[in-house]
Design an enzyme around this catalytic site. Structure first.
Site, mmCIF file in Angstrom:
data_model
loop_
_atom_site.group_PDB
_atom_site.id
_atom_site.type_symbol
_atom_site.label_atom_id
_atom_site.label_comp_id
_atom_site.label_asym_id
_atom_site.label_seq_id
_atom_site.Cartn_x
_atom_site.Cartn_y
_atom_site.Cartn_z
ATOM 1 N N LYS A 112 -8.413 27.442 -54.059
ATOM 2 C CA LYS A 112 -8.988 28.395 -55.020
ATOM 3 C C LYS A 112 -8.808 27.920 -56.459
ATOM 4 O O LYS A 112 -9.699 28.094 -57.290
ATOM 5 C CB LYS A 112 -8.401 29.801 -54.819
ATOM 6 C CG LYS A 112 -8.859 30.417 -53.512
ATOM 7 C CD LYS A 112 -8.562 31.899 -53.395
ATOM 8 C CE LYS A 112 -9.182 32.426 -52.087
ATOM 9 N NZ LYS A 112 -8.987 33.837 -51.858
ATOM 10 N N LYS A 195 -14.637 28.990 -42.381
ATOM 11 C CA LYS A 195 -14.334 30.385 -42.047
ATOM 12 C C LYS A 195 -15.303 31.322 -42.771
ATOM 13 O O LYS A 195 -15.767 31.016 -43.872
ATOM 14 C CB LYS A 195 -12.867 30.686 -42.376
ATOM 15 C CG LYS A 195 -12.609 31.406 -43.662
ATOM 16 C CD LYS A 195 -11.190 31.874 -43.867
ATOM 17 C CE LYS A 195 -11.098 32.334 -45.324
ATOM 18 N NZ LYS A 195 -9.972 33.127 -45.679
ATOM 19 N N LYS A 198 -15.359 36.023 -47.888
ATOM 20 C CA LYS A 198 -16.152 36.726 -48.904
ATOM 21 C C LYS A 198 -16.260 35.915 -50.185
ATOM 22 O O LYS A 198 -17.251 36.035 -50.896
ATOM 23 C CB LYS A 198 -15.602 38.125 -49.174
ATOM 24 C CG LYS A 198 -14.197 38.145 -49.677
ATOM 25 C CD LYS A 198 -13.649 39.555 -49.727
ATOM 26 C CE LYS A 198 -12.170 39.530 -49.983
ATOM 27 N NZ LYS A 198 -11.351 39.990 -48.874
HETATM 28 N N1 AQP Z 1 -13.107 34.432 -41.020
HETATM 29 C C1 AQP Z 1 -12.004 35.064 -40.650
HETATM 30 N N2 AQP Z 1 -11.616 35.061 -39.359
HETATM 31 C C2 AQP Z 1 -10.487 35.707 -38.976
HETATM 32 N N3 AQP Z 1 -9.708 36.412 -39.820
HETATM 33 C C3 AQP Z 1 -10.055 36.447 -41.127
HETATM 34 N N4 AQP Z 1 -9.510 37.049 -42.216
HETATM 35 C C4 AQP Z 1 -10.267 36.772 -43.299
HETATM 36 N N5 AQP Z 1 -11.309 36.002 -42.952
HETATM 37 C C5 AQP Z 1 -11.210 35.783 -41.610
HETATM 38 C C6 AQP Z 1 -8.307 37.883 -42.187
HETATM 39 O O1 AQP Z 1 -8.619 39.109 -42.790
HETATM 40 C C7 AQP Z 1 -7.445 39.655 -43.381
HETATM 41 C C8 AQP Z 1 -7.759 40.130 -44.772
HETATM 42 O O2 AQP Z 1 -7.504 39.134 -45.668
HETATM 43 P P1 AQP Z 1 -7.629 39.206 -47.215
HETATM 44 O O3 AQP Z 1 -7.646 40.532 -47.777
HETATM 45 O O4 AQP Z 1 -6.647 38.227 -47.762
HETATM 46 O O5 AQP Z 1 -9.026 38.681 -47.284
HETATM 47 P P2 AQP Z 1 -9.314 37.257 -47.454
HETATM 48 O O6 AQP Z 1 -8.497 36.302 -46.630
HETATM 49 O O7 AQP Z 1 -9.248 37.112 -48.909
HETATM 50 O O8 AQP Z 1 -10.743 37.374 -46.865
HETATM 51 P P3 AQP Z 1 -11.725 36.338 -47.134
HETATM 52 O O9 AQP Z 1 -13.077 36.812 -46.828
HETATM 53 O O10 AQP Z 1 -11.285 35.097 -46.456
HETATM 54 O O11 AQP Z 1 -11.583 36.224 -48.697
HETATM 55 P P4 AQP Z 1 -11.341 34.961 -49.523
HETATM 56 O O12 AQP Z 1 -12.608 34.215 -49.381
HETATM 57 O O13 AQP Z 1 -11.109 35.522 -50.892
HETATM 58 O O14 AQP Z 1 -10.170 34.216 -48.985
HETATM 59 C C9 AQP Z 1 -6.387 38.543 -43.329
HETATM 60 O O15 AQP Z 1 -5.482 38.821 -42.293
HETATM 61 C C10 AQP Z 1 -7.180 37.309 -43.018
HETATM 62 O O16 AQP Z 1 -6.435 36.380 -42.272
#
Ligand code: AQP
Length: 332
Positions: A112, A195, A198
């Site tokens: 990031k 993966k 978002k």
């Molecule tokens: N693609 C995925 N497959 C399985 N699990 C996933 N998680 C996120 N993406 C996947 C799980 O969702 C939970 C929420 O995590 P978060 O609030 O930290 O969201 P995140 O990881 O920020 O979600 P994103 O979409 O992956 O956002 P970015 O792109 O900002 O990193 C966690 O338990 C995560 O493992």
């Protein structure tokens, strides 16, 4: 009963299927067997820039979705992180026993901060996993249901718990990750080796729980699939079709083998059409229930305030012990 803790960021207008299948469905399942604490981590959500009004709305949308997915306020404690000040209070201490290089090795920070540029990436983004460790350790959690992408952060939480315990005396339970392999990494529909995320997937690569199911159907129709025509599960050789099968199986409760047998002789188009229908059936009641919670924000805020009060009882007791062991003055 063993304790479970997990958190999710309110950084989008909807959770996506990766969040649900990797983590949130386990949150719901574990409330039957565990003493459950779940958190909308709004402190984490400001590490990469935000708009205050949007943040508050998204925190409510996040909580409404979690209740709609089946978190029961009687059995689970759901709260918003900023209403429990013990989280950053413990994070400070944990930050003081974390090595600079150790924090710098976190791959999520590396990815990031590289995208944002080192001048723009915040110190908060750097210390994010330390705050996450504080979130978990305050509740003496035994298990933490998360997706595969969080494994390294969980390892840091474990290391910090053990390090604090050996420096200052046994204070924290060492948490174990609860990562269910089959759905631990749902991939991007447009790039089935990455993966579903978002922040880095294109809108066409993500299925949001709150989007119009007709839009989801269109995305599924145009999902990148693999050469060949056979519907088989082969995560390495056929990542696109395997991802669709994983989603189909998890949402419908049908085994992968059962699906593969049922689609023998059929084409990718048939699978996609049926999966779109499974998604529609799954999200429609969740969208209705989410809207129900959002239509009464006063009641939603009240449920969250009650959650925060329950969480504070546990968090304050742990923080008191930790501060005393560190050698701080008692609270006045
Ligand atoms: N693609 C995925 N497959 C399985 N699990 C996933 N998680 C996120 N993406 C996947 C799980 O969702 C939970 C929420 O995590 P978060 O609030 O930290 O969201 P995140 O990881 O920020 O979600 P994103 O979409 O992956 O956002 P970015 O792109 O900002 O990193 C966690 O338990 C995560 O493992």
């Amino acid at each position: 009963r063993p304790r479970v803790f997990s958190g999710i960021q309110p950084t989008a207008d909807s959770f996506h299927l990766g969040n649900y299948l990797g983590a949130l469905r386990h949150w719901v399942a574990l409330q039957d067997s565990h003493d459950a604490f779940y958190c909308v981590v709004d402190l984490h959500a400001i590490t990469a820039g935000h708009d205050p009004k949007v943040l508050k709305r998204r925190s409510r949308v996040a909580a409404a979705q979690l209740f709609a997915l089946g978190l029961d306020p009687e059995r689970s404690t759901l709260f918003v992180q900023s209403q429990v000040p013990e989280h950053p209070q413990l994070a400070w201490v944990l930050g003081c026993i974390t090595g600079f290089g150790e924090a710098g090795r976190m791959t999520q920070f590396k990815d990031k901060s590289q995208k944002q540029g080192s001048e723009r990436a915040s110190v908060g983004l750097f210390t994010y996993p330390i705050l996450q460790a504080a979130d978990i350790l305050l509740y003496q959690a035994n298990a933490v249901p998360v997706g595969e992408d969080q494994r390294q952060h969980l390892e840091l939480s474990r290391d910090l718990a053990q390090r604090f315990n050996s420096l200052f005396g046994r204070t924290f339970t060492v948490p174990a990750p609860h990562i269910v392999k089959d759905t631990a990494k749902i991939t991007d529909l447009q790039d089935p080796t990455a993966k579903m995320s978002k922040s880095s997937s294109s809108p066409a690569g993500i299925i949001d729980l709150l989007e119009d199911p007709a839009r989801s159907a269109k995305k599924i129709r145009s999902a990148v699939t693999d050469t060949g025509r056979e519907i088989v599960f082969d995560a390495e050789g056929k990542p696109g079709i395997s991802n669709l099968l994983t989603i189909y199986s998890a949402l419908s409760g049908r085994g992968i083998d059962d699906l593969v047998a049922a689609y023998d002789g059929k084409g990718y188009g048939d699978l996609k059409k049926d999966l779109a229908e499974v998604v529609r059936e799954f999200v429609t009641p969740i969208q209705e229930r989410t809207n129900g919670y959002l239509n009464d924000p006063a009641q939603l805020d009240k449920l969250l305030a009650q959650g925060a009060e329950k969480a504070r009882v546990v968090a304050a007791a742990t923080l008191r012990d930790a501060y005393e062991r560190v050698g701080f003055f008692p609270p006045v």
